[in-house]
Design a protein around this motif. Structure first.
Motif, PDB file in Angstrom:
ATOM      1  N   CYS A   1      -1.852   3.559  -2.614  1.00 28.67           N
ATOM      2  CA  CYS A   1      -0.415   3.452  -2.892  1.00 28.67           C
ATOM      3  C   CYS A   1      -0.221   3.367  -4.401  1.00 28.67           C
ATOM      4  O   CYS A   1      -1.051   2.774  -5.109  1.00 28.67           O
ATOM      5  CB  CYS A   1       0.173   2.212  -2.233  1.00 28.67           C
ATOM      6  SG  CYS A   1       0.005   2.239  -0.445  1.00 28.67           S
TER       7      CYS A   1
ATOM      8  N   CYS B   1      -8.062  -2.257  -0.498  1.00 32.46           N
ATOM      9  CA  CYS B   1      -7.934  -0.845  -0.118  1.00 32.46           C
ATOM     10  C   CYS B   1      -9.280  -0.115  -0.095  1.00 32.46           C
ATOM     11  O   CYS B   1      -9.476   0.798   0.711  1.00 32.46           O
ATOM     12  CB  CYS B   1      -6.987  -0.137  -1.087  1.00 32.46           C
ATOM     13  SG  CYS B   1      -6.236   1.336  -0.377  1.00 32.46           S
TER      14      CYS B   1
ATOM     15  N   CYS C   1       0.243   0.998   6.203  1.00 29.04           N
ATOM     16  CA  CYS C   1      -0.489  -0.169   5.696  1.00 29.04           C
ATOM     17  C   CYS C   1       0.375  -1.112   4.844  1.00 29.04           C
ATOM     18  O   CYS C   1       1.109  -0.682   3.956  1.00 29.04           O
ATOM     19  CB  CYS C   1      -1.676   0.305   4.876  1.00 29.04           C
ATOM     20  SG  CYS C   1      -2.699  -1.049   4.303  1.00 29.04           S
TER      21      CYS C   1
HETATM   22  S1  SF4 Z   1      -2.914   0.258  -1.562  1.00 28.39           S
HETATM   23 FE1  SF4 Z   1      -4.225   0.430   0.264  1.00 28.39          FE
HETATM   24  S2  SF4 Z   1      -4.385  -1.662   1.072  1.00 28.39           S
HETATM   25 FE2  SF4 Z   1      -2.637  -1.626  -0.336  1.00 28.39          FE
HETATM   26  S3  SF4 Z   1      -0.874  -1.220   0.997  1.00 28.39           S
HETATM   27 FE3  SF4 Z   1      -1.579   0.757   0.182  1.00 28.39          FE
HETATM   28  S4  SF4 Z   1      -2.968   1.567   1.749  1.00 28.39           S
HETATM   29 FE4  SF4 Z   1      -2.703  -0.643   2.154  1.00 28.39          FE
END
Ligand code: SF4
Length: 290
Positions: free
Chosen positions: A174, A190, A102
């Motif tokens: 993340c 997210c 992602c």
């Molecule tokens: S925090 Fe969630 S939306 Fe943002 S990059 Fe990571 S997986 Fe993707």
């Protein structure tokens, strides 16, 4: 009478929806006619970060999963990938696949080592939701594995169950740099994936760990002292129309274990929150051996 859309408009809408699907957004709503400023084609992607104002403190009621807007009608019932399977293990895998590598929010380029999706029993009756991964979680790819995770494990054990019996996830998947609080746009981007995880697992109780998790799940901007001490009816956005067999979870709020490590005097208060959950789930603390 259903409205017949102009073919060109329909094509444009289809294109726009494909774009939103790539972002992981599936739920689209049209407001009731009493909003005269919106045209008949004023379609809003409920979870679209692009449509959200940058409000750090105030939570938009439209974002609330628990306080789902009753005057909205889902006009494009696009099935999410996981809705094609009944097995929650397979369904969670489909959500993980949809998430992919992602890059939907800026956290992907701020030093994350890996995405921390969630861990535990896909049929858990009890789910814990934290704020976001820290350094240990980022390194191991699993939520709540550092010192705060050890404390959470102890809290779970004190409830008379094991970590493997529950499901644990975070609002953002993340690690925010320097363990800062995830920002509004990051949470908004997210959290739809978390909502889909909850909708698949169908827990009886969700425990929000800390204010960030509570405010994102409930869209209530209130201090912890007001958020704690009661159950909320909780239905993740998008789940309502798709599964008549599950009427949602009860949601309780307690302190984040990292906060309890900083202020152990609050452990007694957290224990009261967990006892409320235990009572609802019929759990009893393990017997202490002499
Ligand atoms: S925090 Fe969630 S939306 Fe943002 S990059 Fe990571 S997986 Fe993707």
């Amino acid at each position: 009478m259903p409205t017949v859309l102009d073919p060109q408009l329909r094509r444009a809408l289809a294109e726009r929806m494909r774009y939103y699907h790539e972002l992981g957004i599936y739920d689209f709503y049209r407001r009731e006619p009493q909003a005269p400023e919106r045209s008949a084609v004023a379609i809003e992607a409920v979870e679209s970060p692009a449509t959200q104002p940058e409000l750090r403190e105030e939570m938009s009621p439209r974002k609330s999963a628990a306080v789902a807007a009753v005057a909205e009608e889902n006009i494009f019932a696009v099935p999410k990938p996981e809705q094609s399977v009944s097995d929650p293990v397979a369904a969670l895998k489909l959500i993980r696949q949809d998430l992919g590598d992602c890059t939907r929010c800026k956290l992907h380029k701020q030093g994350r080592k890996q995405i921390v999706f969630g861990v535990g029993n896909p049929k858990a009756e009890l789910m814990f939701v934290g704020e976001g991964p820290g350094a240990d979680e980022d390194a191991q790819g699993e939520p709540f594995v550092g010192r705060a995770g050890q404390l959470l494990n102890n809290m779970i054990k004190a409830m008379g169950i094991q970590r493997e019996q529950v499901y644990i996830a975070n609002v953002v998947k993340c690690r925010p740099p320097g363990n800062r609080t995830p920002e509004r746009d990051e949470c908004d981007t997210c959290s739809p994936f978390l909502m889909r995880q909850i909708a698949v697992i169908k827990p009886k109780v969700v425990v929000a760990l800390g204010a960030v998790a509570a405010k994102n799940l409930l869209a209530i901007n209130a201090p912890m002292s007001e958020l704690r001490g009661r159950f909320y009816d909780f239905m993740p956005s998008g789940a309502r129309s798709s599964d008549p067999s599950w009427q949602g979870a009860r949601l309780a709020v307690t302190y984040h274990p990292a906060f309890l490590l900083r202020d152990p005097r609050q452990k007694g208060e957290a224990w009261k929150d967990l006892q409320m959950v235990m009572k609802y789930l019929g759990l009893t603390p393990p017997q202490k051996s002499e």
